[in-house]
Scaffold this motif. Structure first.
Motif, PDB file in Angstrom:
ATOM      1  N   LEU A   1      24.664  23.522 -25.469  1.00 30.92           N
ATOM      2  CA  LEU A   1      23.555  24.147 -24.746  1.00 30.92           C
ATOM      3  C   LEU A   1      23.205  23.392 -23.476  1.00 30.92           C
ATOM      4  CD1 LEU A   1      21.295  24.924 -27.824  1.00 30.92           C
ATOM      5  CD2 LEU A   1      22.536  26.589 -26.455  1.00 30.92           C
ATOM      6  N   ALA A   2      23.286  22.078 -23.536  1.00 27.09           N
ATOM      7  CA  ALA A   2      22.887  21.297 -22.372  1.00 27.09           C
ATOM      8  C   ALA A   2      23.868  21.496 -21.221  1.00 27.09           C
ATOM      9  CB  ALA A   2      22.792  19.820 -22.735  1.00 27.09           C
TER      10      ALA A   2
ATOM     11  N   PHE B   1      16.163  28.865 -21.482  1.00 24.85           N
ATOM     12  CA  PHE B   1      15.779  27.600 -22.097  1.00 24.85           C
ATOM     13  C   PHE B   1      14.276  27.350 -22.042  1.00 24.85           C
ATOM     14  CE2 PHE B   1      20.303  27.045 -21.222  1.00 24.85           C
ATOM     15  CZ  PHE B   1      20.716  26.752 -22.515  1.00 24.85           C
TER      16      PHE B   1
ATOM     17  N   ALA C   1      22.959  24.744 -19.703  1.00 28.48           N
ATOM     18  CA  ALA C   1      21.684  24.659 -18.991  1.00 28.48           C
ATOM     19  C   ALA C   1      21.874  24.047 -17.614  1.00 28.48           C
ATOM     20  CB  ALA C   1      20.690  23.834 -19.805  1.00 28.48           C
TER      21      ALA C   1
ATOM     22  N   LEU D   1      18.219  25.869 -30.637  1.00 27.31           N
ATOM     23  CA  LEU D   1      17.568  24.833 -29.840  1.00 27.31           C
ATOM     24  C   LEU D   1      16.844  23.829 -30.736  1.00 27.31           C
ATOM     25  CD1 LEU D   1      16.318  26.947 -26.841  1.00 27.31           C
ATOM     26  CD2 LEU D   1      17.610  24.823 -26.656  1.00 27.31           C
TER      27      LEU D   1
ATOM     28  N   ARG E   1      17.470  29.403 -16.634  1.00 28.33           N
ATOM     29  CA  ARG E   1      16.103  28.899 -16.612  1.00 28.33           C
ATOM     30  C   ARG E   1      15.231  29.611 -17.646  1.00 28.33           C
ATOM     31  NH1 ARG E   1      14.213  25.473 -12.915  1.00 28.33           N
ATOM     32  NH2 ARG E   1      12.052  24.978 -13.365  1.00 28.33           N
TER      33      ARG E   1
END
Lengths: 455, 348
Positions: free
Chosen positions: B232-233, B260, B236, B272, B257
């Motif tokens: 996920l990071a 997350f 992002a 998450l 944006r």
């Protein structure tokens, strides 16, 4: 310690904690691997050795989780295996609860094996595909003669399966019939069958999906409380470290460069290597993103690690000598030029061919200029005069084929305390140790904090 | 302009145990010059979706779609020969494990040069005998394709590309191999690059460099990128828009944006909550209970329902249609979310 404590079955920790020192400790631990693999290699002279672990001191307290982090090839897995005596240590000591266990033979080691168990990254590769889950978990019980008879052991296995969150009815199934997360649970059940005091976990969740990874991490935390386990957690994943560890050791080329309690390390990293490692981790929250400190240069070979501070070849904040006349930035550029030259990264032939192809001729001067443009990141004009000459004459010597001369010119013109002296351990706080000259008030040169003149 | 438009794509495999629906009616679109993320855990069908776009799904796999348009042209109607011309030329792919996708017996430069010769008309013979000769004695260093190979290595920032081009893959480090793969993928200036877990096998320090590289590529080559990952990071930080997939279905899509800051689908929220984050010391991670279902004849409507903390009876019975759950373009397929504009998006 009262009588009633010992009846606390299941934890088994009351009468085991015989003294108050660390449970597992290592002092000056070394593990070198011999690279020569035949007669001819041996005849050709002294063997080159890979210094995978090179003088590591470390302590693992009771019920503590210590994480070892670093890039691949930094020696963290070797450290785990050497502590467990799966590798014979080349030097140094390993003590379990005060008893020296480093270098014991397999037979002598047997009683201690019960106390230290390991789980691995790839659970399927570490489970025998031809044995049922029941047999796999039962094996350590049989080896160590635990349980009265087979029926009793089977009962123990059933309860272990239950504790790691698998149905006891899975006893007769084979490893491949399980998902990755379940396989890791089986690995944990096997490791915990002997009620060890230390668990060495080598990348135990790296191959798992995040949702499953969280299940396994929480399982480990639960067991830590229930069994009073001490965990050495080896990983490259800093987000996992933040979650699971009490204390963190950062490893670079076989050495520990920084160690601190987890929050302290993440909030106030001191070693430039730790800082750049942390800055490289991608972040979900845009507010938390900071400027990346990109590491340049290649990771040096552990066969011939750099002198002094091993990180000096890639360090973004290497220290100029005390008498350096120019700016700190100019020194770093010159130092990078020096390192590229010394490591043989500058390919003169290539530059020559390239020049001939583009302009038709390649004079020594033109090639030397091109070498500087290629390997010196800034403009050499910013260098103090004498130093600029050094760069130029080194480049000329290199083009003329005299590598030795070129090497000695740059070594002499651009020395740094970082490559001359091995940093000693500096206590940034009582439990925060860093090996970096920049933090050592007695170190020579002009240390400056990271980022201070980078903007 | 739309680079890739997918509507209701299904990829199914007949097996003895039943029909495996790896991708189950998925919509996706990528605009020109966009980096779009496709996130999901293993078994979500994200890699099969990519293979379906490339028409690389092997028997007995079957791909159907209402629309599978690449630059406005239907890919499913192309012949195998036409697809070969598109693959590597207009759409190319980078995989997780560069060591397994590079040929260990051929120099890196030659592997790039080969791609150039096969896909671009550089006036060099690609007959079998000519290729064999090159494999044995090496390509001519003066050839157009070789020059191009070196340029490509240079553009992915491999130091000293001229000498590095004559190295074999095992002489490269992991990060450099991945760069070489990207160089091969970009050598024909594709319009779309599909990167399937391109940084998963790499250290964070190298990962940071490769992700930066992807951004540069976008600017220099004007290539759209579909980034497939479980991280996920990474999404992002890298992507403009993100699609979240679970068990063969798309569950949520939004700008990076929005997604997350304001995740809406219970699966995205749970994902998450189970992800450890480097900046925050959390006391407890909340794992998602249970496991991803096997994609064989899943009997319930929302595939996440059995693991969902909010599931009600109707979740198992009513197919969840997409609805707007936040800013423009932020949509989730969950009947437990009220559409902000009161409308359910008909997508099938």
């Amino acid at each position: 310690m009262s009588e009633t404590d010992t009846t606390d079955v299941g934890t088994g920790r009351t009468d085991r904690d015989s003294n108050d020192g660390p449970l597992l400790e290592a002092a000056g631990l070394k593990k070198y691997f011999d690279q020569s693999d035949g007669m001819i290699d041996r005849l050709l002279g002294p063997a080159s050795k890979v210094k995978a672990v090179d003088g590591v001191d470390f302590e693992l307290g009771r019920q503590e989780t210590v994480a070892v982090v670093g890039e691949s090839g930094c020696g963290k897995s070797t450290l785990g295996k050497t502590l467990l005596n799966l590798h014979d240590p080349t030097g140094g000591e390993v003590r379990l609860d005060g008893t020296e266990i480093g270098g014991l033979s397999d037979k002598e080691m047997l009683p201690y094996r019960k106390e230290i168990q390991m789980i691995f990254q790839d659970p399927l590769a570490s489970l025998n595909p031809r044995q049922t889950v029941g047999d796999i978990i039962k094996a350590p019980l049989e080896v160590h003669g635990i349980g009265e008879d087979d029926a009793d052991r089977t009962e123990r296995v059933r309860s272990l399966l239950d504790r790691v969150g698998l149905s006891p009815d899975y006893l007769e199934r084979y490893p491949h019939q399980f998902s990755g997360g379940q396989q890791q649970r089986i690995g944990i059940a096997r490791a915990l069958a002997l009620e060890p005091r230390v668990l060495i976990a080598d990348e135990p969740v790296s191959a798992l999906d995040v949702s499953v990874q969280a299940q396994i991490l929480n399982l480990l935390s639960t067991f830590q409380e229930e069994f009073g386990l001490s965990i050495l957690f080896i990983t490259h994943d800093l987000s996992v470290v933040r979650y699971i560890a009490d204390r963190v050791l950062v490893m670079y080329l076989g050495e520990i460069v920084e160690s601190a309690p987890v929050d302290e390390l993440f909030e106030s990293p001191q070693h430039p290597y730790t800082q750049s490692l942390l800055s490289s981790v991608p972040r979900i929250d845009p507010e938390e993103r900071s400027d990346r400190i990109t590491l340049r240069g290649v990771v040096p070979s552990p066969m011939d690690p750099p002198s002094g501070c091993r990180f000096h070849t890639r360090c973004p904040v290497v220290i100029p000598p005390e008498d350096w006349p120019g700016t700190e930035e100019a020194f770093r550029f010159a130092f990078r030029f020096r390192n590229q030259l010394l490591s043989g990264e500058i390919d003169v032939e290539n530059i020559e061919t390239h020049l001939e192809a583009t302009s038709g001729r390649a004079t020594t001067e033109a090639v030397a200029n091109e070498v500087i443009a290629d390997a010196y990141p800034g403009s050499p004009a910013d260098l103090p005069e004498g130093k600029r000459d050094a760069i130029e004459s080194a480049a000329t010597a290199l083009v003329e084929g005299d590598e030795e001369e070129a090497g000695s010119i740059v070594s002499e013109a651009f020395p740094s305390p970082c490559e001359r002296r091995t940093p000693t351990e500096h206590r940034h706080a009582s439990d925060h140790a860093v090996r970096c000259h920049r933090l050592d008030p007695s170190a020579p040169g002009r240390p400056q904090r990271i980022g201070a003149d980078d903007s | 302009m739309t680079m890739l438009e997918i509507r209701n794509l299904r990829t199914e495999f007949e097996t003895q145990r039943g029909t495996v629906t790896a991708v189950n009616g998925v919509d996706l679109h990528i605009d020109n010059g966009e980096i779009v993320g496709l996130v999901g855990e293993s078994g979500s069908g994200k890699s099969v979706l990519a293979q379906s776009v490339m028409r690389l799904v092997e028997d007995p796999g079957e791909v159907t779609a209402d629309e599978l348009l690449f630059k406005g042209e239907p890919l499913l109607e192309k012949s195998e020969a036409e697809m070969t011309a598109i693959r590597g030329n207009e759409i190319s792919m980078v995989f997780q494990d560069p060591m397994n996708s590079l040929n260990p017996t051929i120099t890196v430069g030659e592997q790039i040069a080969e791609t150039v010769r096969l896909h671009q008309d550089v006036g060099e013979s690609v007959s079998l005998s000519a290729e064999m000769k090159r494999k044995i004695i090496g390509a001519s260093k003066a050839s157009e394709s070789w020059r191009r190979a070196i340029e490509m290595l240079e553009s992915v920032q491999i130091p000293h590309p001229e000498s590095r081009a004559t190295d074999y893959p095992h002489e490269f480090s992991g990060g450099m191999r991945q760069r070489a793969m990207i160089a091969i993928a970009l050598s024909c200036e594709p319009d779309l690059l599909i990167a399937d877990e391109p940084t998963t096998a790499l250290d964070v320090t190298i990962q940071a460099q490769i992700l930066e590289e992807l951004h540069d590529i976008l600017e220099v080559f004007d290539t759209s990128i579909l980034l497939i990952t479980h991280d996920l990071a990474v999404v992002a930080e890298t992507c403009d828009r993100v699609n979240v997939m679970y068990a063969g279905e798309m569950v949520e899509r939004a700008t990076a944006r929005d997604l997350f800051e304001n995740p809406q689908h219970p699966y995205t929220q749970a994902l998450l909550a189970s992800t450890p984050q480097v900046e925050t010391a959390v006391d407890e991670l909340k794992p998602i209970p249970g496991t991803v279902p096997e994609p064989i004849d899943i009997p319930y409507a929302c595939h996440f329902a059995p693991r969902c903390p909010e599931a009600k009876e109707e979740c198992f019975e009513v197919d969840p249609a997409f609805r707007r759950v936040g800013s423009e373009g932020h949509e989730a397929a969950c009947i437990r979310r009220e559409p902000v504009d009161g409308e359910v998006i008909e997508n099938e």
